[in-house]
Enzyme design. Structure first.
Site: not given
Length: 394
Positions: A208, A277, A303, A335
């Protein structure tokens, strides 16, 4: 209070007369004040004023020495704990940003290795000049600190931003700086930063756009506050920070393993890394050749490091980050609860590759603190200040 030594730098802005108030207030608070003035500053206010207020010699000229056994600008740089330039004009910002040291004040600043504050003061048009703003960003990225100008009527009779902050506010900034400097002394802080990379084949990977700037800024700020900092960093283009133990990793699994090794001994954990992810289910040991058909990659979950830390949390204060493209507050609150966090920093994904960020500090539905857009190194201190405020026993 310890007998802290401050060098007050005074330049040729009309606000120089306010510097006498700053010197007086700091002296009354117990600081030992040394003043360096530019030649233009002496045309606005006399050095005698500052010698009377501080009880110390005022420095103006580079080579007008009585004791030739000392190099004055080097001795001053060694002697003081902090430099505060008030007023800080367009001229001195430009000089320091571009490595010019052609008088006593700029030379002392250039030789000083500790923190430096600039209290901005100038005409509105000068303040809004893109060159000044570029110089400010350059200096901030190199650790310089700024006390921003305020809006109002200026000496030139125009109305706009450029007035130096009031002496009382500048003194408060200095007091806060010294009082908080060791506030995390003896505390162990773990911070993750940067992105992770998930290999597809020997030359390709998924990742990313995270630069790691937020995590590195947090690490620097925690170190300044006296903490024992460990930084677990994914790939970045940032320089290693002196005095901070840095563990370099690439993959999400590596970050997970290194974080678990350190977690039990930490007082504060801030997970600012942008962790992938997913990873490819089947890594190819050879480069995948281009074919006529589409290529399909099967992905499997990495994880969820933050979720696992939330399950294992004992006495740690656990802070996460949420980068969202929509429903920022709602998704961040979810979250926060789902991962058993003490605080979450919510920000839009647009801040990923920027030096600036706009963020929300969220503790629960009733404690959502919206912050202005600011440089990431400034935001780091805002975040730590809120952690310290709400975690009394940290």
């Amino acid at each position: 209070m310890q007998n802290r030594k401050i060098l007050l730098g005074i330049t040729g802005g009309i606000a120089a007369y306010k510097s006498a108030i700053i010197a007086s207030k700091l002296k009354k608070l117990g600081y030992d004040i040394y003043v360096v003035m530019t030649e233009n500053a002496t045309k606005i206010i006399s050095p005698i004023v500052f010698e009377t207020l501080t009880g110390n010699k005022v420095y103006v000229e580079m080579f007008k020495q009585i004791d030739y056994t000392e190099v004055e600008h080097i001795e001053l740089a060694k002697k003081v704990d902090l430099i505060v330039v008030a007023p800080a004009t367009y001229n001195i910002i430009g000089k320091i940003a571009n490595g010019i040291a052609d008088d006593m004040l700029t030379t002392v600043i250039s030789a000083f290795k500790k923190d430096k504050f600039f209290a901005l003061a100038m005409n509105t048009n000068m303040y809004e000049n893109p060159i000044l703003q570029e110089n400010i960003v350059k200096l901030k990225n190199n650790g310089y600190k700024f006390i921003d100008a305020t809006s109002g009527e200026l000496a030139c009779k125009t109305i706009g931003k450029g007035r130096m902050a009031e002496p009382e506010d500048i003194v408060i900034k200095i007091e806060n700086y010294f009082n908080k400097k060791d506030i995390l002394k003896g505390k162990k802080v773990l911070i993750t930063a940067g992105r992770t990379e998930e290999a597809i084949d020997p030359i390709r990977y998924m990742s990313n756009r995270s630069t790691g700037k937020m995590g590195y800024s947090l690490a620097k700020a925690a170190k300044l506050y006296g903490a024992d900092v460990t930084l677990i960093s994914g790939p970045t283009n940032l320089k290693k920070i002196d005095g901070i133990k840095t563990i370099n990793i690439k993959t999400a699994n590596e970050m997970y393993e290194e974080t678990l090794k350190k977690y039990d001994n930490m007082d504060l954990v801030i997970m600012s890394a942008a962790v992938a992810d997913y990873k490819v289910k089947e890594y190819s040991n050879e480069k995948i050749k281009k074919q006529d058909d589409d290529l399909t990659l099967k992905l499997t979950r990495n994880p969820d490091i933050l979720f696992e830390l939330g399950k294992m949390k004992k006495n740690q204060y656990l802070v996460g980050f949420a980068a969202e493209s929509s429903n920022l507050i709602k998704n961040s609150l979810g979250k926060l609860k789902r991962k058993n966090l003490d605080m979450i920093i919510a920000n839009n994904v647009s801040g990923f590759s920027s030096d600036e960020n706009k963020a929300y500090i969220i503790l629960d539905e009733n404690k959502i603190i919206e912050l202005e857009t600011m440089q990431k190194n400034e935001l780091a201190f805002k975040i730590l200040d809120k952690i310290i405020e709400y975690k009394i026993n940290l």
